[in-house]
Design an enzyme around this catalytic site. Structure first.
Site, PDB file in Angstrom:
ATOM      1  N   LYS A  22      68.048  45.214  31.708  1.00 26.82           N
ATOM      2  CA  LYS A  22      66.964  44.429  31.026  1.00 26.82           C
ATOM      3  C   LYS A  22      67.588  43.686  29.943  1.00 26.82           C
ATOM      4  O   LYS A  22      68.630  44.362  29.324  1.00 26.82           O
ATOM      5  CB  LYS A  22      65.858  45.485  30.322  1.00 26.82           C
ATOM      6  CG  LYS A  22      64.872  46.137  31.185  1.00 26.82           C
ATOM      7  CD  LYS A  22      63.967  47.198  29.965  1.00 26.82           C
ATOM      8  CE  LYS A  22      63.003  47.946  30.872  1.00 26.82           C
ATOM      9  NZ  LYS A  22      61.814  47.179  31.428  1.00 26.82           N
ATOM     10  N   ARG A  71      57.972  54.147  39.016  1.00 29.35           N
ATOM     11  CA  ARG A  71      57.140  54.279  40.702  1.00 29.35           C
ATOM     12  C   ARG A  71      57.790  55.192  41.192  1.00 29.35           C
ATOM     13  O   ARG A  71      57.592  55.949  42.210  1.00 29.35           O
ATOM     14  CB  ARG A  71      56.532  53.100  41.049  1.00 29.35           C
ATOM     15  CG  ARG A  71      57.727  52.367  41.641  1.00 29.35           C
ATOM     16  CD  ARG A  71      57.341  50.886  41.845  1.00 29.35           C
ATOM     17  NE  ARG A  71      57.056  50.230  40.667  1.00 29.35           N
ATOM     18  CZ  ARG A  71      56.694  48.852  40.586  1.00 29.35           C
ATOM     19  NH1 ARG A  71      56.499  48.148  41.583  1.00 29.35           N
ATOM     20  NH2 ARG A  71      56.578  48.247  39.391  1.00 29.35           N
TER      21      ARG A  71
HETATM   22  N1  BES Z   1      59.226  50.637  31.654  1.00 35.06           N
HETATM   23  C1  BES Z   1      58.982  49.322  32.217  1.00 35.06           C
HETATM   24  C2  BES Z   1      57.421  48.631  32.155  1.00 35.06           C
HETATM   25  C3  BES Z   1      57.231  48.238  30.689  1.00 35.06           C
HETATM   26  C4  BES Z   1      57.382  47.119  30.223  1.00 35.06           C
HETATM   27  C5  BES Z   1      56.792  49.258  29.689  1.00 35.06           C
HETATM   28  C6  BES Z   1      57.117  46.751  28.904  1.00 35.06           C
HETATM   29  C7  BES Z   1      56.212  49.023  28.582  1.00 35.06           C
HETATM   30  C8  BES Z   1      56.759  47.565  27.799  1.00 35.06           C
HETATM   31  C9  BES Z   1      59.127  49.561  33.879  1.00 35.06           C
HETATM   32  O1  BES Z   1      59.985  50.425  34.018  1.00 35.06           O
HETATM   33  C10 BES Z   1      59.563  48.282  34.069  1.00 35.06           C
HETATM   34  O2  BES Z   1      60.590  47.727  34.005  1.00 35.06           O
HETATM   35  N2  BES Z   1      58.928  47.428  35.124  1.00 35.06           N
HETATM   36  C11 BES Z   1      59.185  46.287  35.645  1.00 35.06           C
HETATM   37  C12 BES Z   1      58.810  46.253  37.016  1.00 35.06           C
HETATM   38  C13 BES Z   1      59.261  45.135  37.964  1.00 35.06           C
HETATM   39  C14 BES Z   1      60.534  45.126  37.920  1.00 35.06           C
HETATM   40  C15 BES Z   1      58.831  45.125  39.247  1.00 35.06           C
HETATM   41  C16 BES Z   1      58.391  45.084  34.825  1.00 35.06           C
HETATM   42  O3  BES Z   1      57.150  45.495  34.551  1.00 35.06           O
HETATM   43  O4  BES Z   1      58.847  44.116  34.630  1.00 35.06           O
HETATM   44 ZN    ZN Z   2      61.850  49.856  34.427  1.00 32.56          ZN
END
Ligand code: BES
Ligand code: ZN
Ligand code: ZN
Length: 463
Positions: free
Chosen positions: A243, A318
């Site tokens: 990220k 997930r």
């Molecule tokens: N922990 C994050 C989701 C998240 C984003 C929580 C912002 C709180 C605030 C999760 O693990 C994630 O990174 N999800 C990705 C999924 C994608 C790669 C399909 C996302 O939502 O960008």
């Molecule tokens: Zn994530």
């Protein structure tokens, strides 16, 4: 901080007075009552009088519970941090709600400041009138304690809160309410072949944990348990699909907000002796891009044998939830609910003011959950859950892949999870409300403890 019932008149200078024209007040002197009557005629919902040695805060009685919680927050701002005790007089139902908002606004996370002890608010007691029942005061105290615990966990950085430490904190809280707690360590997780949890943990030097909590009252009203599952990612760097830092990775210590919410709720249920058999499952790890990290393109065999092609290591929630959800099948549950900070899509869709809910459980379950959201103001919005969304999760080389298309990412994630659950299922994506960058009334900022009061209210009223 404790809310205490007044048995006798307490010598307490600082007061909150709540009521309307018909409220009967005992023990308030005539000049203050006159000021209150004058306040009732005005436009404002709250107001206050400041004397050299005391503050009297006025609140108009209201049918809108949230207005009263926010009035509690307004009051907390008026009294200073040296306030030690406070008395609430007037309408008893309103008093409880104002006390809730006041107490939740009194939360602080100061342990990392050098002068932490100096910064701590001095409030010890809020006294309520003797017409308020002992049970409702006890319930509120437990709820506040549970929300504070959840906020503390979310606010703790991973430099303190590793998966192992988190499991220990959960165990300590659980045991204090006579909940049975079992912590599965890495060797056990390996022997169980929880491929999803182990894959996410591969880039980390800290081991994963899988914590099982069970609250089983002697006379449970449900024959089969309700299983709660919480995402316990103690830190989400994204893994190799790293990220960016600002506004993204920097708040990812909050990625165990789902676990904090579920544990807070089962604790509140047990400490308040609700008559429901509840199990909570907490898979936990950090998600890092260490040398052996799982990589985009990997195919993982999950706990239930399903194979998953990993196309983005940042879709790690997930992976760990899927194993916990298939583990839930062994309990033959009546209902399975998970809470998870799962997708940025949920946050983008409805912001921080509510969680997205979806699933295949009965309509009745969704309507009860929506009512609990309204009762507690931890609101929820139901999204569609058609099988069409699962198409996005099909892989060319495995049973599923871990990311969907560009649209409705919170729903395709939910459909991925549904694949692993046999019982009626609800998925709650709390990515929006679990964390606030800018403070908002009694929720404060940073970890909000969202979902503890929602799930407690749901379990309490669930039939
Ligand atoms: N922990 C994050 C989701 C998240 C984003 C929580 C912002 C709180 C605030 C999760 O693990 C994630 O990174 N999800 C990705 C999924 C994608 C790669 C399909 C996302 O939502 O960008
Ligand atoms: Zn994530
Ligand atoms: Zn995550």
């Amino acid at each position: 901080m404790y809310l205490k019932k007044i048995k006798k008149k307490v010598n307490c200078n600082d007061l909150i007075i709540v009521g309307d024209k018909s409220t009967k007040f005992k023990d308030i002197d005539a000049t203050i009552l006159k000021e209150f009557t004058h306040f009732l005629k005005g436009e404002k919902a709250t107001d206050f009088l400041k004397f050299s040695d005391r503050i009297i805060f006025f609140v108009k009685k209201s049918k809108d519970s949230e207005k009263l919680r926010v009035a509690g927050f307004e009051a907390r701002k008026v009294f200073d941090k040296e306030l030690n005790q406070l008395m609430m007089v007037g309408d008893k139902d309103s008093s409880l709600l104002i006390a809730e908002g006041f107490a939740l606004s009194n939360y602080q996370f100061v342990k990392y400041f050098k002068d932490a002890t100096k910064r701590v608010n001095k409030l010890e007691s809020i006294y309520l009138s003797d017409e308020v029942s002992d049970d409702s005061i006890k319930e509120l105290n437990v709820l506040i304690e549970s929300v504070f615990w959840a906020r503390d966990m979310v606010n703790e950085p991973v430099s303190y809160l590793t998966a192992t430490k988190f499991a220990q904190e959960i165990e300590k809280l659980g045991l204090s309410a006579s909940i049975q707690v079992q912590i599965l360590e890495k060797a056990k997780i390996e022997s169980l072949k929880m491929g999803g949890l182990l894959a996410v943990n591969k880039g980390s030097i800290d081991p994963p944990t899988f914590t099982i909590l069970e609250y089983k009252p002697k006379k449970a009203s449900n024959k089969k348990p309700i299983v709660l599952v919480g995402k316990g990612v103690v830190y989400d760097t994204g893994g190799l699909s790293l990220k960016p830092t600002p506004g993204s990775m920097d708040c990812m210590k909050s990625d165990m907000g789902g676990a904090a919410c579920v544990v807070g709720a089962i604790y509140a249920a047990a400490a308040n002796k609700l008559d429901k058999h509840i199990i909570a499952l907490i898979p936990s790890t950090d998600n890092r891009p260490g040398l052996n990290a799982y990589a985009p393109g990997d195919v993982i065999t999950m706990f239930d044998g399903t194979t998953v092609e990993v196309l983005n290591t940042d879709a790690e929630g997930r992976m760990i939830l899927a194993d916990a959800l298939s583990y839930s099948n062994k309990y033959d549950p009546e209902l399975v609910i998970d809470a998870a900070t799962l997708t940025g899509a949920a946050l983008r869709a409805i912001g921080t003011h509510a969680a997205c809910i979806m699933g295949n459980a009965d309509k009745k379950v969704f309507s009860q959950l929506t009512s609990s959201g309204d009762n507690t103001h931890e609101r929820v919005v139901q999204l569609p859950f058609w099988d069409d969304y699962l198409e996005d999760m099909k892989s060319n080389i495995a049973d599923l892949k871990n990311i969907g298309g560009a649209n409705a990412g919170m729903i395709s994630a939910g459909k991925f999870l549904e694949h692993f659950v046999k019982a009626p299922y609800v998925h709650i994506d709390i990515a929006g409300p679990a964390w606030l960058d800018t403070p908002e009334n009694y929720k404060g900022k940073s970890g909000t403890g969202y979902g503890v009061r929602l799930l407690f209210d749901f379990i309490k009223n669930y039939k």
